[in-house]
Write a protein that holds these residues in place. Structure first.
Motif, short mmCIF file in Angstrom:
data_model
loop_
_atom_site.label_atom_id
_atom_site.label_comp_id
_atom_site.label_asym_id
_atom_site.label_seq_id
_atom_site.Cartn_x
_atom_site.Cartn_y
_atom_site.Cartn_z
N ILE A 58 0.84 -1.19 0.00
CA ILE A 58 0.00 0.00 0.00
C ILE A 58 0.87 1.25 0.00
CG2 ILE A 58 -1.73 1.28 1.34
CD1 ILE A 58 -2.60 -1.44 2.49
N GLU A 59 0.47 2.24 -0.76
CA GLU A 59 1.19 3.51 -0.75
C GLU A 59 1.04 4.17 0.62
OE1 GLU A 59 3.11 4.88 -3.02
OE2 GLU A 59 2.78 3.33 -4.54
N LYS A 60 2.13 4.70 1.12
CA LYS A 60 2.14 5.34 2.44
C LYS A 60 1.10 6.46 2.54
CE LYS A 60 5.29 7.58 5.74
NZ LYS A 60 6.68 8.03 5.96
N SER A 61 0.88 7.15 1.43
CA SER A 61 -0.06 8.27 1.41
C SER A 61 -1.50 7.82 1.66
CB SER A 61 0.01 9.00 0.07
OG SER A 61 -0.32 8.12 -1.00
N LYS A 62 -1.78 6.52 1.51
CA LYS A 62 -3.14 6.00 1.70
C LYS A 62 -3.37 5.45 3.11
CE LYS A 62 -3.85 4.94 -3.18
NZ LYS A 62 -4.18 3.90 -4.20
N LEU A 63 -2.36 5.65 3.96
CA LEU A 63 -2.47 5.22 5.36
C LEU A 63 -2.83 6.40 6.25
CD1 LEU A 63 0.69 2.93 5.54
CD2 LEU A 63 -1.68 2.20 5.28
N HIS A 123 -20.66 -19.37 22.68
CA HIS A 123 -20.01 -19.89 21.46
C HIS A 123 -20.27 -18.97 20.27
CE1 HIS A 123 -18.60 -23.51 23.27
NE2 HIS A 123 -19.79 -24.02 23.48
N GLN A 124 -21.40 -18.27 20.30
CA GLN A 124 -21.76 -17.33 19.23
C GLN A 124 -22.19 -16.01 19.86
OE1 GLN A 124 -24.75 -18.63 16.29
NE2 GLN A 124 -25.67 -16.61 16.44
N PHE A 125 -21.59 -14.91 19.41
CA PHE A 125 -21.94 -13.60 19.95
C PHE A 125 -21.61 -12.53 18.93
CE2 PHE A 125 -17.63 -14.66 21.06
CZ PHE A 125 -16.90 -13.50 20.84
N TYR A 126 -22.27 -11.38 19.06
CA TYR A 126 -22.00 -10.26 18.16
C TYR A 126 -20.93 -9.35 18.77
CZ TYR A 126 -25.87 -11.16 14.97
OH TYR A 126 -26.69 -11.72 14.03
N LYS A 127 -20.15 -8.77 17.88
CA LYS A 127 -19.12 -7.82 18.32
C LYS A 127 -18.91 -6.79 17.23
CE LYS A 127 -14.95 -9.51 19.28
NZ LYS A 127 -13.80 -8.94 18.55
N VAL A 128 -18.76 -5.54 17.63
CA VAL A 128 -18.35 -4.48 16.71
C VAL A 128 -16.84 -4.35 16.84
CG1 VAL A 128 -18.47 -2.02 16.18
CG2 VAL A 128 -20.55 -3.27 16.81
N GLU A 129 -16.14 -4.60 15.74
CA GLU A 129 -14.67 -4.68 15.75
C GLU A 129 -14.04 -3.51 15.02
OE1 GLU A 129 -11.03 -6.80 16.77
OE2 GLU A 129 -13.10 -6.84 17.48
N LEU A 130 -12.97 -2.97 15.60
CA LEU A 130 -12.19 -1.89 14.99
C LEU A 130 -10.83 -2.43 14.57
CD1 LEU A 130 -12.86 0.82 17.73
CD2 LEU A 130 -14.16 0.46 15.62
N VAL A 131 -10.38 -2.07 13.38
CA VAL A 131 -9.05 -2.46 12.90
C VAL A 131 -8.40 -1.27 12.21
CG1 VAL A 131 -7.83 -3.78 11.10
CG2 VAL A 131 -9.35 -4.96 12.69
N THR A 132 -7.13 -1.05 12.50
CA THR A 132 -6.36 0.00 11.83
C THR A 132 -5.11 -0.59 11.20
OG1 THR A 132 -7.10 1.71 13.38
CG2 THR A 132 -5.15 2.19 12.08
N ILE A 133 -4.84 -0.15 9.97
CA ILE A 133 -3.61 -0.49 9.25
C ILE A 133 -2.81 0.80 9.12
CG2 ILE A 133 -2.64 -1.57 7.20
CD1 ILE A 133 -4.61 -3.39 8.71
N ILE A 134 -1.56 0.80 9.59
CA ILE A 134 -0.81 2.05 9.72
C ILE A 134 0.69 1.78 9.70
CG2 ILE A 134 -0.63 2.04 12.25
CD1 ILE A 134 -1.57 4.99 12.20
N GLU A 135 1.51 2.83 9.62
CA GLU A 135 2.95 2.64 9.75
C GLU A 135 3.27 2.18 11.17
OE1 GLU A 135 2.66 6.78 7.72
OE2 GLU A 135 1.27 5.40 8.71
N PRO A 136 4.20 1.22 11.32
CA PRO A 136 4.50 0.65 12.65
C PRO A 136 4.89 1.68 13.70
CG PRO A 136 5.53 -0.67 10.94
CD PRO A 136 4.97 0.55 10.26
N GLU A 137 5.61 2.73 13.30
CA GLU A 137 6.06 3.72 14.29
C GLU A 137 4.91 4.56 14.84
OE1 GLU A 137 6.93 5.52 10.15
OE2 GLU A 137 7.06 3.56 11.15
N LYS A 138 3.74 4.48 14.21
CA LYS A 138 2.59 5.25 14.67
C LYS A 138 1.60 4.39 15.47
CE LYS A 138 2.76 8.64 10.90
NZ LYS A 138 2.00 9.27 9.80
N CYS A 139 1.95 3.15 15.72
CA CYS A 139 1.03 2.21 16.37
C CYS A 139 0.63 2.67 17.77
CB CYS A 139 1.64 0.81 16.43
SG CYS A 139 1.46 -0.14 14.91
#
Length: 415
Positions: A239-244, A273-289
């Protein structure tokens, strides 16, 4: 996943750091298998060079020699394939390394309380649990669900089913409109490579629900969390860095065997065994984690603040974190019937640990490198329902609807 060169060059450091994660890294076994594997690779490469050199010659007498070398290469290739798999099994089973500011400890006893928020209500009547509140008109129905599916499943009815849907829509709207996450509706069944990418396989195979398909050799699994699919949206890509950064949110059912929780939380909706969850995910440069982890934590906290549910934030110790995490904050909501806080969200930074497994990189002016990934519950729906029901109950068993949620509940004041 760790870089094998880093492992080779820093064995003692890794051994110490992995010991902090309650893992005994057998460095002697690693060295032995790595040495065998490298020797096989070298032998194979020498034979391939020899065969290439012979092939340039037009001397027919070299035909038999070339054929013999080809057979030797084939045998070596099989041995090296097996050797590589044995080495990979060691590497792929090693968890992420904790960051320096993570408390060192074997379990939750070493977790660090960061803060408490909200006011715990004082009730003038005997508190009912969510099970007792939902027993009226069987709005929370465990008996029927057991007939249908067995234990650790639940059926919600009428306003309780509406409340579940209302919470999901409220959380999605908040994360999309206020925090600029992109909503995704992902598949609920994924392949083996996707499960490997986020760290569910091979180490935690016993906790997964595998789906059997006819006429296919590819293994498929029900997702244990939307983290699996959302994080893998960038697998095998650059991915291009500008799109992060890329920020995703999804509401999905989650499926877990809860293999390691026998006898725990068997009553009620805490552990299903079954449940609902609202999940958040971020893809970013490692130094900004690290900064992004604080942002994600704030997004998850905002849900509880809007619903006026008391909670606390915990920084997990090195021994209590998940396999892929380098740093984790847990948010725990106040559950009146238990007189204690219970986990309702985990927000984790994984650094480049998952992206190495997925083959996911970003491109900048300096070249390409592995991405940073983060994930967090924003929030677990069932546990949020429990907290809301119990913290807003009345003596007659009715439950007040928080003002922010009324428009999602057909403008009802209570259920």
């Amino acid at each position: 996943m760790h870089n094998i060169k880093d492992l080779r060059n820093n064995l003692e450091t890794f051994k110490k750091k992995l010991s902090d994660r309650n893992v005994n890294f057998d460095t002697e076994e690693f060295i032995r298998k790595d040495t065998i594997n490298r020797e096989l690779i070298n032998k194979k490469e020498k034979l391939e060079q020899e065969k290439k050199s012979i092939s340039k010659s037009k001397d027919k007498s070299n035909f038999e020699k070339s054929k013999k070398i080809s057979n030797e290469i084939e045998i070596l290739s099989k041995k090296q394939f097996e050797s590589q798999n044995e080495l990979n099994l060691i590497i792929h089973s090693l968890p992420n390394i904790a960051l320096d500011d993570v408390p060192i400890g074997k379990d939750q006893e070493s977790n660090k309380l960061i803060k408490k928020e909200g006011i715990i209500k004082k009730f003038s009547f005997k508190i009912k649990s969510h099970v007792e509140l939902g027993s009226k008109n069987s709005n929370i129905d465990f008996e029927t669900s057991t007939k249908l599916s067995g234990s650790r499943f639940v059926i919600l009815k009428e306003n309780y089913a509406l409340l579940e849907r209302a919470l999901i829509n409220f959380m999605l709207d908040t994360h999309v409109n206020e925090f600029n996450y992109v909503e995704i509706s992902p598949p609920l069944i994924v392949n083996e490579e996707v499960m490997f990418g986020t760290g569910q396989l091979p180490k935690f195979e016993d906790d997964q629900f595998e789906i059997k398909f006819d006429n296919t050799d590819q293994r498929k699994f029900l997702i244990p969390t939307a983290e699996v699919v959302l994080t893998n949206l960038v697998r095998k890509s650059t991915i291009e860095k500008s799109k992060l950064p890329k920020r995703f949110v999804a509401s999905t059912p989650c499926f877990r065997k809860e293999a390691g929780s026998y006898g725990k939380d068997t009553k009620g909706m805490i552990r299903q065994h079954q449940f609902y969850k609202v999940e958040l995910v971020t893809i970013i440069e490692p130094e900004k984690c690290n900064d992004e982890l604080n942002r994600m934590l704030n997004c998850a906290e905002k849900i509880l603040k809007k619903l006026e549910i008391p909670y606390q934030v915990i920084l997990l110790s090195s021994g209590d974190m998940g396999f892929s995490a380098e740093k984790t904050y847990d948010i725990e909501a106040w559950i009146p019937s238990e007189n204690k806080y219970r986990e309702i969200s985990s927000c984790s930074s994984c650094g480049s640990f998952q992206s190495r497994r997925m083959g996911a990189k970003f491109k900048s002016e300096k070249g390409s490198d592995f991405l940073g990934t983060l994930n967090g519950s924003g929030l677990a729906v069932g546990r949020l329902m429990i907290a809301l029901l119990e913290n807003n109950q009345n003596e007659d068993g009715s439950v007040n609807i928080p003002p922010i949620l009324k428009k999602y509940m057909n403008n009802q004041d209570k259920i």
